[in-house]
Structures are given as structure tokens and as C-alpha cells.
Design a protein around this motif. Sequence first.
Motif, PDB file in Angstrom:
ATOM      1  N   THR A   1     -11.364  -4.351  -4.783  1.00 18.39           N
ATOM      2  CA  THR A   1     -12.622  -3.592  -4.670  1.00 18.39           C
ATOM      3  C   THR A   1     -13.761  -4.173  -5.485  1.00 18.39           C
ATOM      4  O   THR A   1     -14.917  -3.794  -5.293  1.00 18.39           O
TER       5      THR A   1
ATOM      6  N   THR B   1      -2.872  -5.333  -6.478  1.00 15.09           N
ATOM      7  CA  THR B   1      -3.463  -4.797  -7.703  1.00 15.09           C
ATOM      8  C   THR B   1      -2.385  -4.731  -8.786  1.00 15.09           C
ATOM      9  O   THR B   1      -1.224  -5.068  -8.534  1.00 15.09           O
TER      10      THR B   1
ATOM     11  N   ASP C   1       0.856  -1.187   0.000  1.00 15.20           N
ATOM     12  CA  ASP C   1       0.000   0.000   0.000  1.00 15.20           C
ATOM     13  C   ASP C   1       0.892   1.237   0.000  1.00 15.20           C
ATOM     14  O   ASP C   1       1.960   1.245   0.647  1.00 15.20           O
TER      15      ASP C   1
ATOM     16  N   LYS D   1      -5.405   7.107 -11.545  1.00 11.75           N
ATOM     17  CA  LYS D   1      -4.756   7.514 -10.304  1.00 11.75           C
ATOM     18  C   LYS D   1      -4.101   8.882 -10.466  1.00 11.75           C
ATOM     19  O   LYS D   1      -3.475   9.172 -11.495  1.00 11.75           O
TER      20      LYS D   1
ATOM     21  N   GLU E   1      -8.020  -2.772  -9.876  1.00  7.22           N
ATOM     22  CA  GLU E   1      -8.204  -3.053  -8.455  1.00  7.22           C
ATOM     23  C   GLU E   1      -9.342  -4.033  -8.205  1.00  7.22           C
ATOM     24  O   GLU E   1      -9.881  -4.114  -7.099  1.00  7.22           O
TER      25      GLU E   1
END
Length: 990
Positions: free
Chosen positions: A206, A236, A189, A214, A202
Motif C-alpha cells: 500500500t 507483508t 491473503d 489489525k 504493508e
Amino acid sequence: MVDHSNDQSTVDKGIAAQQALLADADPSLTDVADVAKALNVDPNVGLSEAEAKRRREKFGPNELAQAPPVPKWKKFLQQFQDPLVYLLLAATVISVIAWFIERANTAPGAEGGEALPFDALVIVLILVVNAVLGYIQEAKAEAAVEALAQMTAPQTSVLRDGKVVRINTADVVPGDIIVLAEGDSVSADGRLVTAASLRIAEASLTGESVPVGKKPETLAQAKALGDRANMIFNGTSVTQGTGRAIVTGTGMNTQVGKIADMLSATEDEKTPLQKEMDYVSKILGIAVCIIAVVVLAALAIMEGFHDIHDVIDSLLLAVSLAVAAVPEGLAAILTVVLALGVQRMAAHNAIVKKLHSVETLGSASVICSDKTGTLTRNEMTVERVVTPSGEVQITGTGYAPEGRMVLPAGVDGESERGMAIRDEVTATLIAGTLANDGELREGDKPGAWDIVGDPTEVSLVVAARKVKADRKAKHYVRVAEIPFTSERKRMAIVAKDDADSGKLTVFAKGAPDVLLSYCSRIQVGGHVRPLTDGDRQDILATVERLSSEAYRTLGQAYRPLETSSLAEVPGIAVNAAGQISDIAEQSGAIETDLIWNGMVGIIDPPRTEVRDSVAEAHRAGIRAVMITGDHPLTAARIASDLGIIESGGKALTGDQLDALASKGDAAFDKATSEVSVYARVAPEHKLKIVESLQRQGNIVAMTGDGVNDAPAVKSADIGVAMGITGTEVTKQSAKMILADDNFSTIVAAVREGRVIFDNIRKFLRYLLSSNVGEVFTVFFGVVLAGFLGISQPDSVGVTVPLLATQLLWINLLTDAAPALAMGVDPQTEDVMNRRPRKLTDRVIDASMWGDIIYIGVIMAAVTLIGMDMHLSGGLFTDRSVDALGHEAQMVEARTMGFTILVFAQLFNALASRSHAQSAFVGLFSNKWLWGAIGISVVLQLVVIYVPFLNSAFGTTPLSAMAWLECIGLAAFVLVASELRKLVLRMMAKK
């Protein structure tokens, strides 16, 4: 720059700040500068190696928590968790009970009975030895798999001491600066620092199916994971663009770590080979249980049970019969052989991630390969530069920046045209160097050069250095980027010229036909004029010519923006705060009205060894297919040079594939069954080609390196990722990774896969025929006991041909070591001269079952004949009962049968190395097999000639004549096998 000194107080404060940030703050709501300060890192320099090491010790490896390792003692006890072992334990209990009963019925001081329950002790000893062997074999297999896991460990690009380096993902620590590029897997992360057209898939975290754009801007309020556009998350993958991020969470402190219970490891599914072995063991077990019942019934009817000893002996016989039929160590041997084979592949640059993939490798019928780096050297070299004023040659090959510009024949370098060509070449290479993410570094050894990034891009950097164009390129500093994608086929950057008041210029490179459509002007002799249709036709004709000569072409262009601020560029969107939106999303305002500089011709010579590998693949019935994004003429030329197609063969383009797809699967399948070269294809075409070939019944290997190759690589039966140039996403999707990105390595891996599968069949033929021989020996020894002299007319009770301990010893002696040695048997000459096997083909087919039954019958026959020769009242001899009586004769006969069966199985090990080829071909090529045979012979001699083992195993020393009989009868197994193979070879010739 942040001080990374060894001052412990600074380190402790930094770690405390990290822990506070990880525990309390939300990095998405925190400014990048504050996150960097809290984590004590300079985003432009990264951590030092020493600081990274301290943080790894503090925070631990960047891995999700795993189940604690199984203790060694528990692994050892697991060796006893097997139904066959339970049968042996039952036999032990029965044997001990029998011994107690016998001792109880023996008068004090009287002779008779055993001082110790030797049968039970021997069974327990053999159980322990079997468990030790199984434990050692499993430990070796685990070590091999662990070694492979280390070789395939995912890697991450990070900034350390100001340099971008690749490290194992497990070594990423909080505060590291991760460098992201298309195709990378996100390993932790983190809070974004910079982003250029960055999009991340992702879905695994998610559930959002569309990749998320991003941006590094700080969020105004807390949002759900899927809406945190300035954060990246472990697990991811980057689908587009580039970026950098500060790691804020590793291991269990990541979002994935918080839901790690949902990612708990599941039990590995058994492979087709393992399932077939389970099936074979089940069938054998059922068959032997039926045989055991028949044997018990025969004993009861023919001889009768006169006391408890007869019942116990019969039960022991039934249990030992079941144990004799099924090779207990089969699963462990299979795993070890596969693991050792995979290790051998890894030593030759083919890293197979899963053991069961070996089965598929040996069955490959089509290998679909990229061109660049796999069929060619991937040492891209700019040899030609074509500008409006002329064409030059750049000397030198490879990545060493050593070479020069050679002007066209008859052109003086000091003439007006010569000077114009030089300037145009320099301008072309400046554009190619700046619109570039590649990097050339001097290696550790003198004269060695290392590259970072795409070899094609690095070739432009090398060419620029050769003609000194890199010196002028140093004046520029990149301020914005529109990355290359396979769909765009071009890349553009905006750079500031520090030598010209910070003025901005767009530099672009890409496929000439694509880039040309964005150009409206051309620079000739230092002057810019409109680009005419004639210019376009000339440029495209040059592309065709260079492509036909196997050059890859890249066009270069530029455009002065006449401003030092992007916000002042016409068409650029600026928000109310004066901030520019993602420049990559505004390519229309940047990539327009470009000025054409020229183009380069890049050559990537074919690997010299690949032509031989293609020929070998064709001999093995394996079709080689080239799939590339290059020009059709380039692809056809390289494919012809390598022998993939005949000279003059054509390539099918992506547009043509689309046209065929619109006509339905039948038309598409017909084309893919005939065409072996595909050019100018997009990643989705690769997937369609794989699916089409699979519909035709092929087992397809597909290579890939980019993130867009992942679907095709994953769908292929054997997905092959490039270890050097491949992205992490592709490596994770693949079943095999090429450490050297070489097509020849794929062919070598297929060959090794065939060898491994052949060896598995060899030791299966050996194990099963040997065990069937044991079963037949006991079965016919009981049923024909009276004819063979095993039981006498006046004898009372049950007399069995071989004792349970003897059968167990045979299994221990002849199963493990020879079978393992056969698992590493050298390859046969014909391994690549036959068609690929189908995955639907049975491992143990009808032909092998014929071998197994035939050898089993021969083995039982010679064993029982050898026993009969030492008994009175038999079929072959009528030896008188000597003074010691029938019991002593029976001990000698059992020793004969026991020894003949051991040696027959050792001869069978030599015979089982091939279904049809003579055992005398390459007789001494496997030193491990001869070593295993030698050890088995020595241990058998120990059992026969060591006195206390005579009592334990019911044996007696044999005479020289008896040894000649033993070896002669046992060798008949090899003779019978050779006769059968001779007949098979004669039938094959006819």
C-alpha cells in the motif's frame, strides 16, 4: 468440528464454495463465521492434511506465476550464442571454402587434397562438445541453486488437525488457518479470526510507511486495501503481536498476484567477480586481436600470400589465435565452482542464498553475533528460583522435564519456611508458565522433547513441570494478551480461573528491573504486603548477583482482578456496543499495582566448540563481537569464557552507546573499534554498530533472529539469519541462513568462502597462463618461423606452428575438466592464518599477472624448442630433410609441439594450485584433478595413434624417444614454477 472425511461430494461442495467466495465476495465485509463456513474449516482445528492436499491439487501452489521454463533445446542452442563461437563458425565457413577451392583445383584422379573438410568437421565437432559441456555445467549449477532455493524456502505456521505446524509457504491453501507472530512474513491473503496487538507493515503493498493495527471486527462498508484492518495480505510482515487468519486467497488470487506484472523478475546483476572476468576477457580479446593483426602482417611481410590458400590459412590462424587466448568455458566453470562450494556450505548448515555472497564471506573482518543460541547452546534451563522467602535450585538440564526442587541448605521442607518457599516457587513458575507463548512437546523418539517458541519461555514451562506447578496452571484459560516486545521488555496475559468462578487474574513476566517498576506489592509467606524500597534494593541486588554468575533473570508478578469480566476492570475502555477495544492498547489499566512473586535464573551454557572457533577467527584476523540484550555482567562472563574478551573485560550498554552517539561519529567509532561486547542493547543499536564498523573499512557479518534485527542484518555486508529461531522477515533480509544457529558455522562458512575464492584464483591462474602460452606459441612461432625451421628458405606459402584444430583441441582437453577439478581443491593449511582480503583487491592482481606471463613464456618456449628439434635448419638442431620431405617433418614437429603444449598445461595444473607453496605439498590430495589429467592424457594418445584422427588433427604417431622429449620439455614448466616459488619463499622469509 468440521468433518474432514473423504466424502467426495462434501469436498466438491467445499471447493465450489471456496471458488465462489474467492470470486465474488469481499471477506472484509463478511463475518468470520460465514467465511469459515464458506471455506469449510473450523478455525479452532484447521484443515486436515488430506483436505489440504486436495486443495493444493485444486488451487495449485501458493506462488506467483513465473515465466515458463526455457526448453532444454533452447538452452542447448544458447551455448552457441557467444562472439567466440561466431568466430569459430566463421573459421568453419572459411575452412569449407578452402576445401572446395582445393578440391576444385585438383585434377580428377590426381593425388592431393582431402577427401573431407577435416578442419571444418573438427571445428564443428569441438563446438558441439563445448556446447554439451557448457549445457551440463549450467544444468549442474541450476540444480545446485534450485536445491538451495528449496532449503531456504519460506515457511508458514498453520493449524492442521488441531496442531500448529510449520509448512512450506508454497503448500498454504485456501481455508488454512495461518498462525501469525512477530517477525512472520504473511504468505497469503486472509481474513483475521483473532488478533492481539497485531500490527503489520504493508508498505510493500500500500505504500503506508507506518505498520497498520489489525482487528478482526467485520467492516461495515468496503474500504481501500490500506484500511482493511480485518484482512492480511501476502507479501507483508508482522511487526508486533499475534493473530490467526483464514486464508482466502493464494498465489495469483492474492492482491500481490493481481499486480504480479509489477513484480516480474529482473535480470540478475553481475557479481564483482563476474564483472572482473568480463573485464579480463575483454582485455585479452583486444590484446589478441592486436596480436592477430601483427601476426597477419608478419606473415604477409615475411612470407607473402601467394594464393587464396595462404589467405585462408592466415585467417584461420588469426581466428584460432583469438579463440586460444580467451577460455570459452570460464563463465560456466566459475558458476559451477561457486554452486558446488555453496552446496558444501549447505551440507555444513550454512545456507548461502546468493552465489556471489561467497566473495563477501571470504573477506569478512568482523563477525557480530547474538549470544543466545549462537554462542550458547540455546537449551535454556531454569536453575535458580529466588522468592522473598529464599532461593532454590532446580535440577536437570535441557528440555526434558526431569528434575526437582532443592531447598536452601538447612531448610526443612516440612518447616514453615520450607513450605513458604515451596508455595512461592510454585506461584512464581505458574505466573511464568501462563504469561508464556512457548510449548513443550514429547518427540517421536522416547525421551526426546521438541519445543515450540522462544527457548527462554519454554524453560519456564519445563521448570513448572519439574515441580508440578503446571497442574495448577491448567485451571486457567487465557482471555487476553499484551505481547512481549523488545521495547516493553515484558509480557502480560489475563486468564480466567475455572476453579474459582471464572475470576480473572493478570500474570506477567519480564526483565526484573522493568517489571518491578509496575509492582506495588509483594507476596511473602502467603501474605501480600506493600513493596518497600528495601525490597526493591534486595531484588535488584539479587539480579546483579545472578547476572554476574551468567544467569539470565526474569521476574514474575500477578494481580487478581476480582471480577469475571474485563469490561468491569477499572480503566478498561468499552465502546457503545459494549465491546472492549484492543486490550493490548490498554496496558496501563492491566499492568498496574502488580504483586511481585519472585524471579528465575536461567542459564544457557556456552557451546563447547565456539571457543575454538573464536580462536580460529582471531588467527584469521577476524574480530568476534557479541551483541546481546542480556545483563552486562552476564554478557561479559560468557564473552570471557569464549575468548572474545580477556578475563575482567567490560561490556558497553545501550545507554552508553546512546551517550557516545550524541557526541558524534568519531567518539562512537572509537568505542566500536575497541569494545567487543555490547549488552542491554536495542535493535537500533545493532544497526548503528554495523554502520560504525563499516565506516572503519570492515566487512561485517551480523547475525539476527527477530524482526527488529532485519535492518541491521540487511545493512551488514553478510547478513546472517538464524534458521531455527529466526523470523521469516529476518531470513528474507539475510544473505546467509544458519540451519543450526551456531557461531562455529559462521566461521566454517568464512573458511569455506576463503577456500572457494582461493580455488577460483587457482583455476584462473591455470586457465589464463595456459591460454597465454598458446598465444605466445603461435605468435613467436610465426615471427620466428625462419629461425626455428618452421618455414624453409625454398618453401612457398604460409606455414603456421600449430593448426587451428589443434589449438581448439587443446582448449577442449585442458580447460574444462582440470579447471573444474581445481575448483574443488582441498583447503591449504594457511587458509585461516592470514588477514582477510579487501573487496577492493583485484582477483587477478599484479603478482598473478606475473605468474601468468612467466608460465606463458616458459610454455611457449618449450613447445617451440620441441618443434625445432624435429625440423631442419632450426636453432637447436640442423636435422637433414629426410626422404619424405619438409612436409612430413612439419607434421611430426607439429605433433611434438601439439603434445608438448598439452602436457605442459597438465603440469601447469599442478603448479597453479598455489602462488608460493610447492606443488609437491599435498600433491595427491585432489583425486579429481588427477582423474582429469588422466582423461586428458588418454584422449591425447587417441588423437595421436588413431589413424583417421591423424588426418583430422594433422598428427602422426611418435616414437619412444620423441615421447621422452615431450614429457621432459613439458615438465620444465613445473620445474620453472618451482624455482620461482622457491625464490618467493626465500624473499618472504627475509
